[in-house]
Write an enzyme that holds these catalytic residues in place. Sequence first.
Site, PDB file in Angstrom:
ATOM      1  N   PRO A  91     -57.616 -13.647 100.336  1.00 40.91           N
ATOM      2  CA  PRO A  91     -58.361 -14.419  99.240  1.00 40.91           C
ATOM      3  C   PRO A  91     -58.563 -15.928  99.486  1.00 40.91           C
ATOM      4  O   PRO A  91     -57.376 -16.368  99.613  1.00 40.91           O
ATOM      5  CB  PRO A  91     -57.687 -13.645  98.148  1.00 40.91           C
ATOM      6  CG  PRO A  91     -56.433 -13.216  98.453  1.00 40.91           C
ATOM      7  CD  PRO A  91     -56.306 -13.308  99.913  1.00 40.91           C
ATOM      8  N   LYS A 122     -57.804 -19.284  92.525  1.00 40.77           N
ATOM      9  CA  LYS A 122     -57.477 -18.006  93.338  1.00 40.77           C
ATOM     10  C   LYS A 122     -56.356 -16.861  92.370  1.00 40.77           C
ATOM     11  O   LYS A 122     -55.880 -16.267  92.929  1.00 40.77           O
ATOM     12  CB  LYS A 122     -56.545 -18.543  94.572  1.00 40.77           C
ATOM     13  CG  LYS A 122     -57.483 -19.411  95.501  1.00 40.77           C
ATOM     14  CD  LYS A 122     -56.461 -19.748  96.641  1.00 40.77           C
ATOM     15  CE  LYS A 122     -57.386 -20.936  97.527  1.00 40.77           C
ATOM     16  NZ  LYS A 122     -56.312 -21.662  98.564  1.00 40.77           N
ATOM     17  N   ARG A 160     -47.847  -9.244 103.500  1.00 43.02           N
ATOM     18  CA  ARG A 160     -47.085 -10.156 103.933  1.00 43.02           C
ATOM     19  C   ARG A 160     -46.034 -10.617 102.540  1.00 43.02           C
ATOM     20  O   ARG A 160     -45.305 -11.517 102.484  1.00 43.02           O
ATOM     21  CB  ARG A 160     -47.726 -11.403 104.431  1.00 43.02           C
ATOM     22  CG  ARG A 160     -48.006 -11.073 105.887  1.00 43.02           C
ATOM     23  CD  ARG A 160     -49.158 -12.413 106.513  1.00 43.02           C
ATOM     24  NE  ARG A 160     -48.294 -13.462 106.424  1.00 43.02           N
ATOM     25  CZ  ARG A 160     -48.598 -14.501 107.141  1.00 43.02           C
ATOM     26  NH1 ARG A 160     -49.973 -14.632 107.398  1.00 43.02           N
ATOM     27  NH2 ARG A 160     -48.037 -15.616 106.937  1.00 43.02           N
TER      28      ARG A 160
END
Length: 260
Positions: A2, A59, A122
């Site tokens: 993203p 974000k 991750r």
Amino acid sequence: MPELLEVEYYRRAAERAVGRRIAGVELPDAWFARALPSLDGLGALLVGDRVAATDRHGKLLLLECGRGPVLGLRFGMTGRLVVDGHAAIEKLEYASGRDDPAWERFALTFDDGGRLVVTDPRRLGSVSLDPDRSDLGPDAATVTVTELRRALAGTTTSLKARLLDQSRLAGLGNLLVDEILWRAGLGPLRPAGGLDTAEVRRLHRHLQATITELDGRGGSHTGDLFPARRPGGRCPRCDGSLRRDRAGGRTTVWCEHDQR
DNA sequence: CCGGATGTTCACCT
DNA sequence: GAGGTGAACATCCG
């Protein structure tokens, strides 16, 4: 995956959760909760409450709950949001294990049986409560030209590094910055404070147009420069060989001929 | 096998 | 203080 655009897709997906009652909180990965002061009380705080609204700052995705707590979700590089089994973005990089339950890092379950799930192979994302937004600059999707000028002023650091600095301007990531600077014809290694008024206006215009256009296309990876982001890639405009440099700690692809 | 990847944070330099 | 670098996080991909 993203950047601002993807998180905005996630926010739109999270709108499905608005008005629904939280029946449970799943946080199987303590590392993913590192931004929380403690795990204790999170369930008690949220269970029984309803998701009241969604918001996004850069974000950072925000889920506002009716009793007041605000959940902050960060997605790192590989975080995804799945609501009721529907991924906000279907196309992704880790296709092989996309449904691997081991990648589920956070979930809200609703009393209607649905779920809002963050998956993140991750584990670079995180969950926080009442996140501090004072360390984020203005959102890049709505920044004014005046705010942009202020974000760039008074520094000799590179334009690229400054645009990636979330405390100055929130939301742009590596792909969007390279695309925007390429479209604006501005060299990423130039000192950020060295742009003249016309250049800042030009950057602002391309910033807005790029975000709008790539939102419609489907995300940060749909830029015109993206297919050329590989060693040996050539400029889509002049067909010259593209440069690859490190700037702001990230691989930076740009055209020395077109970007000045 | 190796390096790189849409991100953030921190330690350590200059 | 400002800015840069490298490491760490963990996994997949070319």
